[in-house]
Design a protein around this motif. Structure first.
Motif, short mmCIF file in Angstrom:
data_model
loop_
_atom_site.label_atom_id
_atom_site.label_comp_id
_atom_site.label_asym_id
_atom_site.label_seq_id
_atom_site.Cartn_x
_atom_site.Cartn_y
_atom_site.Cartn_z
N ASN A 1 0.86 -1.19 0.00
CA ASN A 1 0.00 0.00 0.00
C ASN A 1 0.89 1.24 0.00
OD1 ASN A 1 -1.79 2.11 0.49
ND2 ASN A 1 -3.10 0.87 1.82
N CYS A 2 1.11 1.80 -1.17
CA CYS A 2 2.00 2.96 -1.31
C CYS A 2 1.36 4.24 -0.79
CB CYS A 2 2.44 3.12 -2.76
SG CYS A 2 1.08 3.49 -3.90
N HIS A 3 0.08 4.17 -0.41
CA HIS A 3 -0.61 5.36 0.12
C HIS A 3 -0.37 5.55 1.61
CE1 HIS A 3 -2.55 5.84 -3.73
NE2 HIS A 3 -3.03 4.61 -3.66
N ILE A 4 0.16 4.53 2.28
CA ILE A 4 0.52 4.67 3.70
C ILE A 4 1.99 5.06 3.76
CG2 ILE A 4 0.61 3.56 5.95
CD1 ILE A 4 -1.35 1.45 4.91
N PRO A 5 2.32 6.21 4.35
CA PRO A 5 3.72 6.63 4.41
C PRO A 5 4.58 5.61 5.14
CG PRO A 5 2.25 8.43 5.03
CD PRO A 5 1.41 7.20 4.95
N VAL A 6 5.84 5.48 4.70
CA VAL A 6 6.75 4.52 5.30
C VAL A 6 7.92 5.22 5.99
CG1 VAL A 6 6.22 2.62 3.73
CG2 VAL A 6 8.01 4.26 3.12
N LEU A 7 8.52 4.48 6.94
CA LEU A 7 9.71 4.91 7.65
C LEU A 7 10.96 4.52 6.86
CD1 LEU A 7 8.58 3.38 11.04
CD2 LEU A 7 8.75 5.84 10.63
N PHE A 8 12.05 5.21 7.12
CA PHE A 8 13.35 4.78 6.61
C PHE A 8 13.77 3.51 7.34
CE2 PHE A 8 13.54 9.16 5.24
CZ PHE A 8 14.38 9.16 4.13
N SER A 9 14.16 2.49 6.60
CA SER A 9 14.77 1.30 7.21
C SER A 9 16.21 1.63 7.59
CB SER A 9 14.75 0.13 6.22
OG SER A 9 15.57 0.43 5.09
N LEU A 10 16.85 0.74 8.35
CA LEU A 10 18.23 0.99 8.77
C LEU A 10 19.18 1.12 7.57
CD1 LEU A 10 20.47 1.30 10.84
CD2 LEU A 10 20.51 -1.19 11.09
N PRO A 11 19.12 0.22 6.58
CA PRO A 11 20.00 0.41 5.42
C PRO A 11 19.75 1.74 4.71
CG PRO A 11 19.16 -1.83 5.45
CD PRO A 11 18.41 -1.07 6.51
N ARG A 12 18.51 2.17 4.68
CA ARG A 12 18.21 3.45 4.03
C ARG A 12 18.71 4.63 4.86
NH1 ARG A 12 17.20 5.27 -0.65
NH2 ARG A 12 15.31 6.45 -0.14
N VAL A 13 18.72 4.48 6.19
CA VAL A 13 19.30 5.53 7.04
C VAL A 13 20.79 5.66 6.74
CG1 VAL A 13 19.87 6.21 9.41
CG2 VAL A 13 17.60 5.30 8.88
N LEU A 14 21.48 4.53 6.62
CA LEU A 14 22.91 4.56 6.30
C LEU A 14 23.15 5.17 4.92
CD1 LEU A 14 23.94 1.04 7.66
CD2 LEU A 14 24.16 3.27 8.80
N GLN A 15 22.28 4.83 3.98
CA GLN A 15 22.39 5.42 2.64
C GLN A 15 22.13 6.92 2.69
OE1 GLN A 15 19.36 4.31 -0.28
NE2 GLN A 15 20.94 4.21 -1.86
N LEU A 16 21.15 7.32 3.50
CA LEU A 16 20.84 8.74 3.66
C LEU A 16 22.05 9.50 4.18
CD1 LEU A 16 18.35 10.79 3.66
CD2 LEU A 16 18.23 10.32 6.10
N LEU A 17 22.74 8.93 5.17
CA LEU A 17 23.93 9.58 5.72
C LEU A 17 25.03 9.68 4.67
CD1 LEU A 17 24.18 8.05 9.31
CD2 LEU A 17 23.43 10.34 8.67
N GLY A 18 25.19 8.63 3.88
CA GLY A 18 26.19 8.66 2.82
C GLY A 18 25.90 9.76 1.81
N LEU A 19 24.65 9.91 1.44
CA LEU A 19 24.25 10.97 0.51
C LEU A 19 24.47 12.35 1.12
CD1 LEU A 19 20.93 9.38 -0.83
CD2 LEU A 19 23.07 9.65 -2.11
N PHE A 20 24.17 12.46 2.41
CA PHE A 20 24.32 13.76 3.09
C PHE A 20 25.79 14.18 3.14
CE2 PHE A 20 24.99 15.96 7.24
CZ PHE A 20 24.35 17.15 6.92
N TYR A 21 26.66 13.28 3.53
CA TYR A 21 28.07 13.64 3.71
C TYR A 21 28.84 13.74 2.40
CZ TYR A 21 27.63 13.50 8.73
OH TYR A 21 27.26 13.79 10.04
N THR A 22 28.30 13.21 1.31
CA THR A 22 28.95 13.38 0.00
C THR A 22 28.37 14.56 -0.77
OG1 THR A 22 27.41 11.80 -1.00
CG2 THR A 22 29.53 10.94 -0.23
N GLY A 23 27.33 15.18 -0.18
CA GLY A 23 26.72 16.32 -0.86
C GLY A 23 25.71 15.95 -1.92
N LEU A 24 25.38 14.66 -2.03
CA LEU A 24 24.46 14.20 -3.07
C LEU A 24 23.00 14.24 -2.65
CD1 LEU A 24 26.47 11.12 -4.39
CD2 LEU A 24 26.15 13.31 -5.57
N LEU A 25 22.73 14.33 -1.34
CA LEU A 25 21.36 14.24 -0.84
C LEU A 25 20.40 15.22 -1.52
CD1 LEU A 25 19.30 13.00 1.07
CD2 LEU A 25 20.09 14.55 2.86
N PRO A 26 20.79 16.49 -1.73
CA PRO A 26 19.84 17.43 -2.35
C PRO A 26 19.37 17.02 -3.75
CG PRO A 26 21.66 18.61 -1.34
CD PRO A 26 22.03 17.16 -1.34
#
Length: 317
Positions: free
Chosen positions: A192-217
């Motif tokens: 059900n793509c209409h129910i918002p989802v949380l970041f999983s742990l691997p996605r949190v780690l990916q998010l941090l990688g994007l943030f610190y490399t400047g790619l997140l935006p």
């Protein structure tokens, strides 16, 4: 020489563009629609003030004005979605039995006294309500309260039944679900793509990688809620002598990397709410809000409510 100048100008341009988009993500991404905003989140209904995940806990939290109830779900042998944290009933009921192997009518009551996971040497004494509730009981009782559902096991039938209940009770706009495991979150989103989802742990780690490399935006994000621990609280959950030097170093490093105001500001500007768990004292409440977290998850809803009232922290408009 010309090549070096070109590389330098390209890198400079990238850094400036990344910095601009970090501050102003609306230039590249449409802000996610926020159907609710939660400052005050009651972990398992407020496990420090009532027995966790009981209707009594949920009613108490709602009565004092919580913005969101956080709870956990499993599936019984006869296919009922129940609200309970552990897959095995030993800790909470004193019975060595798995929920998946037990019909709902045969589930034992909670013990009278349960430990509070995120408060050192703390126990909660229960009242008369010791029944493990059904998810539909919670939906019936609190039709207008946002609910944060942790899908505790990778079970297709559980995910499907939770989705069906959310749709039946018209709660897609008042629910967020997921788990730290990416496989569960992917299944939730597919179901059900209409129910918002949380970041999983691997996605949190990916998010941090994007943030610190400047790619997140530059990267689109499907998740709408980042729910993360404050790593520094580990020093409050264990005695100082029980932590090794390496454990303290890892906690410090994780805290330094994760608790970043610029990251939280960027995400909230994109309509992604940031929840920090599980905080139980005023020092941590203050730090979380000062860092720009949307909300705080606590075992002590009364304590958090009093802190917010004293400091003029209200639900965002």
């Amino acid at each position: 020489m010309c090549a070096a100048i070109y590389v330098l100008s390209t890198v400079t341009g990238y850094v400036l563009t990344s910095a601009l988009l970090l501050k102003c993500p609306g230039l590249l991404h449409r802000k996610k629609r926020e159907t609710f905003l939660s400052r005050h989140i009651s972990h398992r209904g407020g496990a420090g003030e009532n027995l966790e995940n009981t209707m009594a806990a949920f009613r108490h939290a709602v009565d004092i004005g919580t913005d969101m109830l956080e709870l956990d779900c499993h599936l019984t042998k006869d296919g009922q979605v129940v609200v309970v944290h552990d897959a095995n009933l030993q800790r909470v009921c004193g019975v060595d039995a798995n929920i998946r192997d037990t019909p709902y009518a045969e589930l034992p009551p909670y013990l009278c006294r349960l430990g509070v996971t995120f408060q050192k040497e703390c126990f909660c004494e229960g009242g008369e309500d010791k029944r493990i509730p059904l998810l539909r009981d919670v939906f019936d009782a609190f039709p207008d309260i946002p609910i944060n559902i942790d899908i505790k096991v990778n079970n297709d039938a559980l995910i499907k039944k939770v989705s069906e209940l959310v749709v039946k009770y018209d709660r897609e706009h008042l629910t967020v679900w997921g788990n730290s495991r990416s496989q569960i979150v992917k299944k939730c989103y597919k179901e059900n793509c209409h129910i918002p989802v949380l970041f999983s742990l691997p996605r949190v780690l990916q998010l941090l990688g994007l943030f610190y490399t400047g790619l997140l935006p530059f990267v689109p994000l499907k998740e709408q809620f980042l729910e993360i621990p404050m790593p520094s609280i580990i020093t409050k959950l264990k005695s100082p002598n029980s932590l090794t030097r390496s454990q303290r170093l890892i906690a410090w490093l994780a805290d330094t990397l994760l608790m970043r105001k610029a990251l939280f500001q960027h995400l909230t500007a994109r309509g992604i709410q940031v929840y920090i768990w599980v905080l139980n004292d005023e020092e941590d409440y203050r730090r979380a809000f000062d860092l720009g977290a949307t909300g705080v998850m606590t075992d002590f809803p009364t304590r958090l409510k009093e802190f917010m009232d004293r400091n003029g922290i209200s639900k965002p408009q």
